[in-house]
Scaffold this motif. Structure first.
Motif, PDB file in Angstrom:
ATOM      1  N   THR A  25       0.882  -1.027  -0.048  1.00 43.94           N
ATOM      2  CA  THR A  25       0.006  -0.011   0.063  1.00 43.94           C
ATOM      3  C   THR A  25       0.778   1.286  -0.074  1.00 43.94           C
ATOM      4  OG1 THR A  25      -1.718  -1.165   1.344  1.00 43.94           O
ATOM      5  CG2 THR A  25      -1.687   1.138   1.280  1.00 43.94           C
ATOM      6  N   PHE A  26       0.597   2.092  -0.872  1.00 47.42           N
ATOM      7  CA  PHE A  26       1.091   3.520  -0.898  1.00 47.42           C
ATOM      8  C   PHE A  26      -0.025   4.689  -0.493  1.00 47.42           C
ATOM      9  CE2 PHE A  26       2.144   7.765  -2.564  1.00 47.42           C
ATOM     10  CZ  PHE A  26       3.219   7.803  -2.193  1.00 47.42           C
ATOM     11  N   HIS A  27       0.457   5.474   0.460  1.00 45.66           N
ATOM     12  CA  HIS A  27      -0.434   6.538   0.915  1.00 45.66           C
ATOM     13  C   HIS A  27       0.278   7.773   1.157  1.00 45.66           C
ATOM     14  CE1 HIS A  27      -3.638   8.169   3.926  1.00 45.66           C
ATOM     15  NE2 HIS A  27      -3.708   9.007   2.844  1.00 45.66           N
ATOM     16  N   CYS A  28       0.322   8.627   0.161  1.00 42.27           N
ATOM     17  CA  CYS A  28       1.209   9.816   0.359  1.00 42.27           C
ATOM     18  C   CYS A  28       0.622  10.632   1.532  1.00 42.27           C
ATOM     19  CB  CYS A  28       1.331  10.389  -1.152  1.00 42.27           C
ATOM     20  SG  CYS A  28       2.280  12.126  -0.779  1.00 42.27           S
ATOM     21  N   THR A  29       1.678  11.044   2.395  1.00 40.11           N
ATOM     22  CA  THR A  29       1.128  11.853   3.700  1.00 40.11           C
ATOM     23  C   THR A  29       1.083  13.367   3.169  1.00 40.11           C
ATOM     24  OG1 THR A  29       3.495  11.977   4.437  1.00 40.11           O
ATOM     25  CG2 THR A  29       2.201  10.255   5.391  1.00 40.11           C
ATOM     26  N   ALA A  30       1.806  13.723   2.241  1.00 38.19           N
ATOM     27  CA  ALA A  30       1.807  15.066   1.530  1.00 38.19           C
ATOM     28  C   ALA A  30       0.429  15.301   0.864  1.00 38.19           C
ATOM     29  CB  ALA A  30       3.142  15.402   0.867  1.00 38.19           C
ATOM     30  N   CYS A  31      -0.068  14.838   0.032  1.00 35.49           N
ATOM     31  CA  CYS A  31      -1.015  15.065  -0.825  1.00 35.49           C
ATOM     32  C   CYS A  31      -2.217  14.114  -0.778  1.00 35.49           C
ATOM     33  CB  CYS A  31      -0.730  14.898  -2.433  1.00 35.49           C
ATOM     34  SG  CYS A  31      -0.315  13.346  -3.166  1.00 35.49           S
ATOM     35  N   ASP A  32      -2.143  13.046   0.231  1.00 40.65           N
ATOM     36  CA  ASP A  32      -3.266  12.045   0.428  1.00 40.65           C
ATOM     37  C   ASP A  32      -3.514  11.143  -0.781  1.00 40.65           C
ATOM     38  OD1 ASP A  32      -5.006  11.033   2.516  1.00 40.65           O
ATOM     39  OD2 ASP A  32      -6.559  12.098   1.665  1.00 40.65           O
ATOM     40  N   HIS A  33      -2.723  11.031  -1.792  1.00 40.12           N
ATOM     41  CA  HIS A  33      -2.887  10.138  -2.790  1.00 40.12           C
ATOM     42  C   HIS A  33      -2.708   8.647  -2.215  1.00 40.12           C
ATOM     43  CE1 HIS A  33      -2.623   8.236  -6.804  1.00 40.12           C
ATOM     44  NE2 HIS A  33      -1.396   7.584  -6.379  1.00 40.12           N
ATOM     45  N   GLN A  34      -3.749   7.663  -2.816  1.00 38.10           N
ATOM     46  CA  GLN A  34      -3.512   6.383  -2.313  1.00 38.10           C
ATOM     47  C   GLN A  34      -3.655   5.331  -3.678  1.00 38.10           C
ATOM     48  OE1 GLN A  34      -6.351   5.104   0.810  1.00 38.10           O
ATOM     49  NE2 GLN A  34      -6.320   7.169   1.587  1.00 38.10           N
ATOM     50  N   ALA A  35      -2.804   4.581  -3.630  1.00 41.88           N
ATOM     51  CA  ALA A  35      -2.644   3.402  -4.475  1.00 41.88           C
ATOM     52  C   ALA A  35      -1.848   2.122  -4.254  1.00 41.88           C
ATOM     53  CB  ALA A  35      -1.862   3.903  -5.882  1.00 41.88           C
ATOM     54  N   HIS A  36      -1.844   1.269  -5.022  1.00 40.54           N
ATOM     55  CA  HIS A  36      -0.958   0.004  -4.915  1.00 40.54           C
ATOM     56  C   HIS A  36       0.327   0.382  -5.040  1.00 40.54           C
ATOM     57  CE1 HIS A  36       0.473  -4.065  -5.293  1.00 40.54           C
ATOM     58  NE2 HIS A  36      -0.443  -4.602  -4.531  1.00 40.54           N
ATOM     59  N   ALA A  37       1.451  -0.108  -4.225  1.00 43.07           N
ATOM     60  CA  ALA A  37       2.564   0.122  -4.307  1.00 43.07           C
ATOM     61  C   ALA A  37       3.216  -0.024  -5.502  1.00 43.07           C
ATOM     62  CB  ALA A  37       3.573  -0.228  -3.120  1.00 43.07           C
ATOM     63  N   ASP A  38       2.857  -1.294  -6.219  1.00 44.47           N
ATOM     64  CA  ASP A  38       3.336  -1.605  -7.399  1.00 44.47           C
ATOM     65  C   ASP A  38       3.024  -0.593  -8.750  1.00 44.47           C
ATOM     66  OD1 ASP A  38       4.813  -3.928  -6.366  1.00 44.47           O
ATOM     67  OD2 ASP A  38       3.202  -5.046  -7.068  1.00 44.47           O
ATOM     68  N   THR A  39       1.677  -0.159  -8.563  1.00 49.13           N
ATOM     69  CA  THR A  39       1.362   0.800  -9.504  1.00 49.13           C
ATOM     70  C   THR A  39       2.053   2.177  -9.581  1.00 49.13           C
ATOM     71  OG1 THR A  39      -1.015   0.031  -9.221  1.00 49.13           O
ATOM     72  CG2 THR A  39      -0.610   2.114 -10.211  1.00 49.13           C
ATOM     73  N   VAL A  40       2.411   2.761  -8.158  1.00 50.34           N
ATOM     74  CA  VAL A  40       3.062   3.732  -7.940  1.00 50.34           C
ATOM     75  C   VAL A  40       4.533   3.729  -8.436  1.00 50.34           C
ATOM     76  CG1 VAL A  40       4.020   5.460  -6.250  1.00 50.34           C
ATOM     77  CG2 VAL A  40       1.736   4.540  -6.097  1.00 50.34           C
ATOM     78  N   GLY A  41       5.249   2.402  -8.201  1.00 52.57           N
ATOM     79  CA  GLY A  41       6.493   2.043  -8.612  1.00 52.57           C
ATOM     80  C   GLY A  41       6.601   1.889 -10.219  1.00 52.57           C
ATOM     81  N   ALA A  42       5.594   1.490 -10.816  1.00 52.85           N
ATOM     82  CA  ALA A  42       5.447   1.346 -12.285  1.00 52.85           C
ATOM     83  C   ALA A  42       5.427   2.584 -12.880  1.00 52.85           C
ATOM     84  CB  ALA A  42       4.278   0.475 -12.683  1.00 52.85           C
ATOM     85  N   LEU A  43       4.556   3.599 -12.458  1.00 52.28           N
ATOM     86  CA  LEU A  43       4.632   5.012 -13.021  1.00 52.28           C
ATOM     87  C   LEU A  43       5.756   5.804 -12.583  1.00 52.28           C
ATOM     88  CD1 LEU A  43       0.733   5.922 -11.701  1.00 52.28           C
ATOM     89  CD2 LEU A  43       1.552   5.499 -13.973  1.00 52.28           C
ATOM     90  N   ASN A  44       6.738   5.446 -11.640  1.00 50.77           N
ATOM     91  CA  ASN A  44       7.904   6.319 -11.133  1.00 50.77           C
ATOM     92  C   ASN A  44       8.814   5.763 -12.450  1.00 50.77           C
ATOM     93  OD1 ASN A  44       6.822   7.729  -9.473  1.00 50.77           O
ATOM     94  ND2 ASN A  44       7.458   6.228  -7.687  1.00 50.77           N
ATOM     95  N   VAL A  45       8.660   4.269 -12.783  1.00 53.72           N
ATOM     96  CA  VAL A  45       9.695   3.997 -13.915  1.00 53.72           C
ATOM     97  C   VAL A  45       9.260   4.348 -15.276  1.00 53.72           C
ATOM     98  CG1 VAL A  45      10.425   1.870 -15.159  1.00 53.72           C
ATOM     99  CG2 VAL A  45      10.092   1.944 -12.376  1.00 53.72           C
ATOM    100  N   LEU A  46       8.114   4.780 -15.349  1.00 52.45           N
ATOM    101  CA  LEU A  46       7.706   5.048 -16.969  1.00 52.45           C
ATOM    102  C   LEU A  46       8.208   6.801 -16.664  1.00 52.45           C
ATOM    103  CD1 LEU A  46       5.841   5.075 -19.407  1.00 52.45           C
ATOM    104  CD2 LEU A  46       4.117   5.532 -18.055  1.00 52.45           C
ATOM    105  N   ARG A  47       7.764   7.330 -15.711  1.00 52.89           N
ATOM    106  CA  ARG A  47       8.112   8.720 -15.823  1.00 52.89           C
ATOM    107  C   ARG A  47       9.769   8.933 -15.815  1.00 52.89           C
ATOM    108  NH1 ARG A  47       4.526   9.500 -10.969  1.00 52.89           N
ATOM    109  NH2 ARG A  47       2.754  10.221 -11.754  1.00 52.89           N
TER     110      ARG A  47
END
Length: 58
Positions: A25-47
């Motif tokens: 689980t990923f839950h950003c404490t700065a902007c309150d974004h929530q997503a599956h950690a693998d999804t966040v990681g994949a988007l970071n690799v894409l960016r």
């Protein structure tokens, strides 16, 4: 965190340990974004890949 690794959302740094309440689980404490950690990681690799592709050669 390992070198160069982020768990962010793009709008915030997202590297705080508190952003990962559980391993999947990923839950950003700065902007309150929530997503599956693998999804966040994949988007970071894409960016990162898109940024590298668009970077000007030295």
């Amino acid at each position: 965190m390992s070198r160069g690794r982020r768990s962010g959302t793009g709008s915030s740094s997202g590297t705080a340990k508190e952003n990962r309440p559980t391993q999947d689980t990923f839950h950003c404490t700065a902007c309150d974004h929530q997503a599956h950690a693998d999804t966040v990681g994949a988007l970071n690799v894409l960016r990162a890949g898109l940024a590298r592709r668009n970077a000007q050669p030295a």
